[in-house]
Design an enzyme around this catalytic site. Structure first.
Site, PDB file in Angstrom:
ATOM      1  N   MET A  15       1.388  -0.928  -0.255  1.00 30.56           N
ATOM      2  CA  MET A  15      -0.028   0.028  -0.246  1.00 30.56           C
ATOM      3  C   MET A  15       0.566   0.850  -0.260  1.00 30.56           C
ATOM      4  O   MET A  15       2.393   1.655   0.829  1.00 30.56           O
ATOM      5  CB  MET A  15      -0.338   0.073   1.624  1.00 30.56           C
ATOM      6  CG  MET A  15      -1.497   1.453   1.622  1.00 30.56           C
ATOM      7  SD  MET A  15      -3.032   0.351   0.133  1.00 30.56           S
ATOM      8  CE  MET A  15      -3.288   2.775  -0.234  1.00 30.56           C
ATOM      9  N   GLU A  56       5.217   0.765  -5.760  1.00 37.72           N
ATOM     10  CA  GLU A  56       4.286   1.928  -4.244  1.00 37.72           C
ATOM     11  C   GLU A  56       5.113   2.987  -5.147  1.00 37.72           C
ATOM     12  O   GLU A  56       4.422   4.748  -4.001  1.00 37.72           O
ATOM     13  CB  GLU A  56       4.598   1.536  -3.246  1.00 37.72           C
ATOM     14  CG  GLU A  56       3.824  -0.225  -3.090  1.00 37.72           C
ATOM     15  CD  GLU A  56       2.299  -0.214  -3.664  1.00 37.72           C
ATOM     16  OE1 GLU A  56       1.485   0.189  -3.514  1.00 37.72           O
ATOM     17  OE2 GLU A  56       1.932  -1.970  -4.550  1.00 37.72           O
TER      18      GLU A  56
HETATM   19  N1  PHE Z   1      -3.370   1.228  -3.446  1.00 36.32           N
HETATM   20  C1  PHE Z   1      -2.488  -0.776  -3.350  1.00 36.32           C
HETATM   21  C2  PHE Z   1      -1.776  -1.610  -4.682  1.00 36.32           C
HETATM   22  O1  PHE Z   1      -2.265  -1.704  -5.813  1.00 36.32           O
HETATM   23  C3  PHE Z   1      -3.242  -1.689  -3.436  1.00 36.32           C
HETATM   24  C4  PHE Z   1      -4.224  -2.367  -2.695  1.00 36.32           C
HETATM   25  C5  PHE Z   1      -5.518  -1.741  -2.605  1.00 36.32           C
HETATM   26  C6  PHE Z   1      -3.515  -2.605  -0.712  1.00 36.32           C
HETATM   27  C7  PHE Z   1      -6.016  -1.355  -0.945  1.00 36.32           C
HETATM   28  C8  PHE Z   1      -4.976  -2.654   0.066  1.00 36.32           C
HETATM   29  C9  PHE Z   1      -5.773  -2.303  -0.235  1.00 36.32           C
HETATM   30  O2  PHE Z   1      -0.740  -0.777  -4.458  1.00 36.32           O
HETATM   31 ZN    ZN Z   2      -1.719   0.382  -7.239  1.00 40.62          ZN
END
Ligand code: PHE
Ligand code: ZN
Length: 881
Positions: free
Chosen positions: A267, A302
């Site tokens: 995340m 990330e």
């Molecule tokens: N946004 C994160 C990613 O793609 C994925 C994610 C979504 C993680 C929801 C946790 C909860 O890198």
């Molecule tokens: Zn992402």
């Protein structure tokens, strides 16, 4: 958990937030059983809304106090309706103070604030922040955060949040505090905190503009020997984004925290990325080549979000692919650039194509099919999909294919120039690409609005007298839920013409030279192109580099495919020709098994495989890809009625036949592709190990090849790295070798202290055709199994249901029964993990009638549960619809 019918949310119903939040001050008194959260927000009415009602979301939290501009609100001053708290007739400017209580140790859903191995962790995307405090928890509300963390000092010596550490100190009663300030406004889904006894590897890193940033990777104490690769990947990511896109790190400090309990991969919280340990921890002893590659990709992903997602974020969750498709594309390009060679890049690209076909195409053809930018959802967590991510990345890639690398960069620059600090839509990205390049990309919008995998049909006519080729491309797209009819897409189709000598024929279209590969833009239902100066009947090489996420149909003859397989200058299409040759045979053999006919594999195919295996001019990594057969899933997608056992037997037969008929060559490949000396996860060494281990698995697949089994046994014992060790163990298990059980036990004994390796141990068994549902149930009783840990649950339960086709689909339906039980059990603990498992049944309507009946029963059993999360309810009801 709600028992009423879940609500569908529509993109067309978007309205601007009624109030904006300028600043948020959060105070946390951290306690696993009872954490007190104080939230002080400065808010003001949004002129774009006209509403006077403050709308806040809250879930699984107890409201203790609520004050508006210093005045405590009485029960009649606000309304709570489910997850929505409304304060009507609020003043223009508001200081809103809220006190709530939550219980992190009871949070098994791992969304919001939870405890993982004794440490406090948060996960707020998509809608987890509302499980921490009442808030306008939507991505278009961006605020500046100041966070005060208070906790027991001995148990939680490390207190982290977004941005910069501005103050820390002691408190009475053995507690301490830390205050963090994030200088950038952000949506609530990017909030994070960590309170832990973790330790870190850290480094100062010089940025392009001369500033220095502090980089940290936080892990449990025993894992400090596994942080190097993540740190290196982080530094490479920062460098790459500076060089390729001119984007710099905007903070003085960038942290990665690894946790063993995480629903997803990782995340991108501002300055404080939180990762599943799977994508951080690695050393050669415990991690495979694939793990190393995964770490580089996810660390990059990330980090790249800091610009594509955080600086410019999404207006609403329907726009998820705005950040995810773009960021996946960026991490793919990063990985390609890190490999450096054209051939390495092609191997990466082939992997991407495999993922699309293996997972995304089925999704796009099933009950959960949705556009890259969905029009509706019940539960947003169900839309973190391969369509939004991987197909979304293909959509971004097509801009680059259409506009060129430089044009794409211009579009990116304009996108940031226009939207830095904003929450925007997919359309804004498309407009930036169009405007920066003076191009009309109106029709391109359909890639965002229409679901389904387009088919492109090609036909070629050669006029020997005129020396011209006429290439006709036509397109169609099958119906998907809610979208019976589709309009034509704007499809870049990269084509070449391969001559008899195997070389590309220079392309001339309408008198204009177009090099060896031309990108044709198919925008109508049907279009033709005329190539002149074509001296002989060529073989068309279509959709080079997989220039669009479509199914390309052309009536190739075997000899055309063999020609391309030997000569195509485009490595992706060279591989593709081999896949077509293999698929034709696999389909035929599958039908033979179902019909009870004898299976037979022709020499032509075996010879083609021999040729590529022994072609030393080709990289081992490419040869491995070329020898790898389409997966059982891919074969299933091509058959009208799916008989999983027939598919498995057909594929096994081809593997065994290759193992027998190419025995000598495979043995030689094993010898030639040893990687002595110190382990290194570089592309060349990875390619060698991949080819060697594929060769080993083919040999082991050949019935009664004791020498191959011995070879695998030796490799298992002598391997000094996890790649070779796990591959050898897999070969033993799949060959049902007598020594497999002992090897499994040894493996467990050696690695039982390494959680990520224990996951592999479960997964290896779960995916083996020799593991039936009874054996899986027995494994669930193993002391190391824990259904509350997502990695562990996935390694055993999801792997069995999604990757062990033979046993999952046993004709008595006991696999489906097991699935239903597990979905229900998991749903009570963690709806997100349950919901992903629920999707194992997506394609149930395509299976043979007996299986279908059992599957329907299992689906109905889950559906009949009174208490189901919205997550699982949505997946199941769409499957049954
Ligand atoms: N946004 C994160 C990613 O793609 C994925 C994610 C979504 C993680 C929801 C946790 C909860 O890198
Ligand atoms: Zn992402």
């Amino acid at each position: 958990m709600r028992t009423d019918t879940p609500l569908t949310i529509y993109r067309k119903d978007y309205t601007a937030p009624s109030y904006l939040v300028d600043t948020v001050e959060l105070g946390f008194d951290l306690d696993p059983a009872r954490t007190i959260v104080a939230n002080r927000m400065t808010m003001r009415r949004n002129p774009a809304s006209g509403q006077r009602e403050i709308e806040l979301y809250g879930e699984e939290i107890d409201l203790v106090a609520l004050r508006v501009n210093g005045k405590t609100l009485g029960k009649r001053d606000y309304r709570i309706d489910g997850n929505l708290l409304r304060i009507p007739n609020a003043p223009e400017d508001v200081v809103l103070e809220i006190e709530t209580i939550c219980a992190p140790e009871k949070n098994t859903a791992l969304s919001g604030l939870y405890v993982s191995n004794g440490n406090f962790i948060t996960q707020c995307e998509a809608e987890g922040f509302r499980r921490i405090t009442y808030f306008p928890d939507r991505p278009d509300v961006m605020a500046k955060y100041t966070v005060m963390l208070r906790a027991e000092k001995q148990r939680y010596p490390v207190l982290l949040s977004n941005g910069n550490l501005v103050e820390e100190g002691e408190l009475p009663g053995g507690r301490h505090y830390a205050k963090w300030e994030d200088p950038f406004p952000k949506p609530s889904y990017l909030f994070a905190l960590v309170a832990s006894n973790l330790v870190c590897q850290e480094e100062k890193f010089k940025l392009a503009d001369g500033r220095t940033a502090l980089l940290q990777v936080w892990v449990e104490e025993g894992n400090l020997d596994k942080t190097d690769y993540a740190m290196q990947s982080l530094k490479r990511s920062i460098r790459w984004d500076e060089e390729r896109f001119g984007l710099e790190l905007d903070l003085d400090r960038f942290m990665i925290v690894a946790t063993g309990d995480f629903n997803m991969g990782a995340m991108e919280n501002k300055g404080l990325n939180i990762f599943n340990t799977k994508y951080v921890l690695a050393n050669p002893r415990v991690a495979t080549d694939l793990d190393f590659q995964g770490i580089e990709a996810v660390v990059g992903h990330e980090y790249f979000h800091n610009w594509t997602g955080n600086r410019v974020t999404c207006r609403d969750w329907f726009q998820l692919s705005l950040k995810e498709g773009l960021t996946v594309f960026r991490d793919q390009e990063f990985s390609g650039d890190m490999v450096g060679t054209d051939s390495g890049r092609a191997v990466n690209r082939i992997d991407q194509v495999r993922t699309l076909r293996q997972v995304q195409f089925p999704e796009d053809a099933g009950p959960m099919a949705h556009p890259v930018r969905p029009d509706s959802f019940v539960e947003i967590n169900n839309f973190y999909t391969v369509t939004v991510y991987e197909k979304g990345a293909e959509v971004v890639r097509m801009y680059q294919t259409l506009l060129g690398r430089e044009g794409f960069r211009k579009g990116m620059d304009l996108y940031f120039e226009r939207h830095d600090g904003q929450a925007v839509e997919c359309d804004d990205f498309r407009r930036a690409m169009a405007d920066a390049n003076g191009r009309d990309l109106a029709q391109f919008e359909r890639w965002y609005s229409q679901a389904g995998t387009p088919r492109v049909r090609a036909a070629m006519r050669y006029d020997a007298a005129a020396k011209t080729v006429e290439l006709t491309l036509s397109q169609s797209c099958p119906p998907t839920p809610g979208q019976p009819d589709k309009l034509p897409f704007h499809i870049p189709v990269a084509v070449g013409l391969v001559g008899r000598d195997g070389r590309d024929i220079p392309l001339v279209i309408d008198g204009e030279p177009r090099g060896n590969t031309a990108v044709l833009e198919l925008t109508a239902a049907e279009q033709s192109w005329r190539f002149t100066n074509v001296p002989e009947l060529p073989v068309p090489s279509l959709l080079r580099d997989f220039s669009a996420p479509v199914v390309l149909e052309y009536d190739y003859r075997d000899e055309d495919l063999l020609h391309l397989f030997s000569h195509d200058s485009d490595p992706v299409n060279r591989w593709e020709a081999g896949q077509r040759l293999a698929m034709e045979r696999l389909l035929k053999l599958t039908a033979d098994v179902t019909a009870g006919s004898r299976m037979q594999l022709d020499d032509t195919f075996v010879d083609a495989m021999r040729k590529v295996l022994t072609d030393d001019a080709l990289d081992p990594a490419f040869r491995e890809q070329a020898l790898l057969l389409p997966t059982e899933n891919m074969i299933a997608e091509q058959t009208e009625v799916v008989h999983p056992l027939s598919i498995h037997m057909a594929r096994q037969f081809v593997r065994a036949t290759i193992g027998t008929r190419l025995r000598k060559e495979l043995m030689a490949a094993i010898d030639a592709n040893q990687t002595p000396g110190e382990y290194s996860p570089d592309a060349e060494a990875i390619g060698k190990r991949a080819l060697k281990n594929l060769a080993l698995s083919y040999l082991a697949a050949a019935t009664d090849d004791n020498e191959a089994i011995d070879l695998a046994g030796q490799q298992f014992e002598q391997a000094d790295n996890m790649t070779d060790k796990a591959a050898a163990l897999g070969a033993l298990i799949h060959a049902r070798a007598q020594s497999a059980a002992g090897a499994l036990q040894d493996f467990y004994d050696e690695f039982q202290g390494e959680a990520l390796v224990v996951d592999k141990w479960f997964a290896l068994q779960a995916s083996a055709p020799s593991t039936d549902v009874g054996a899986v149930r027995a494994l669930m009783q193993h002391p190391a199994f824990n259904i509350r840990n997502p990695n562990r649950a996935r390694s055993l339960v999801a792997t069995f249901c999604m990757a062990n086709h033979v046993q999952f689909h046993v004709p008595d339906g006991s696999g489906y029964q097991f699935w239903a039980e597990q979905v229900i059990a998991l749903d009570a603990l963690n709806p997100q993990v349950a919901s992903r498992l629920a999707r194992a049944m997506d394609r149930w309507r395509r299976y043979a009638p007996v299986l279908q009946a059992h599957m329907k029963k299992a689906l109905q059993q889950v559906n009949g549960q009174k208490k189901l999360s919205n997550d699982v309810r949505e997946v199941i009801s769409k499957a049954l619809a």
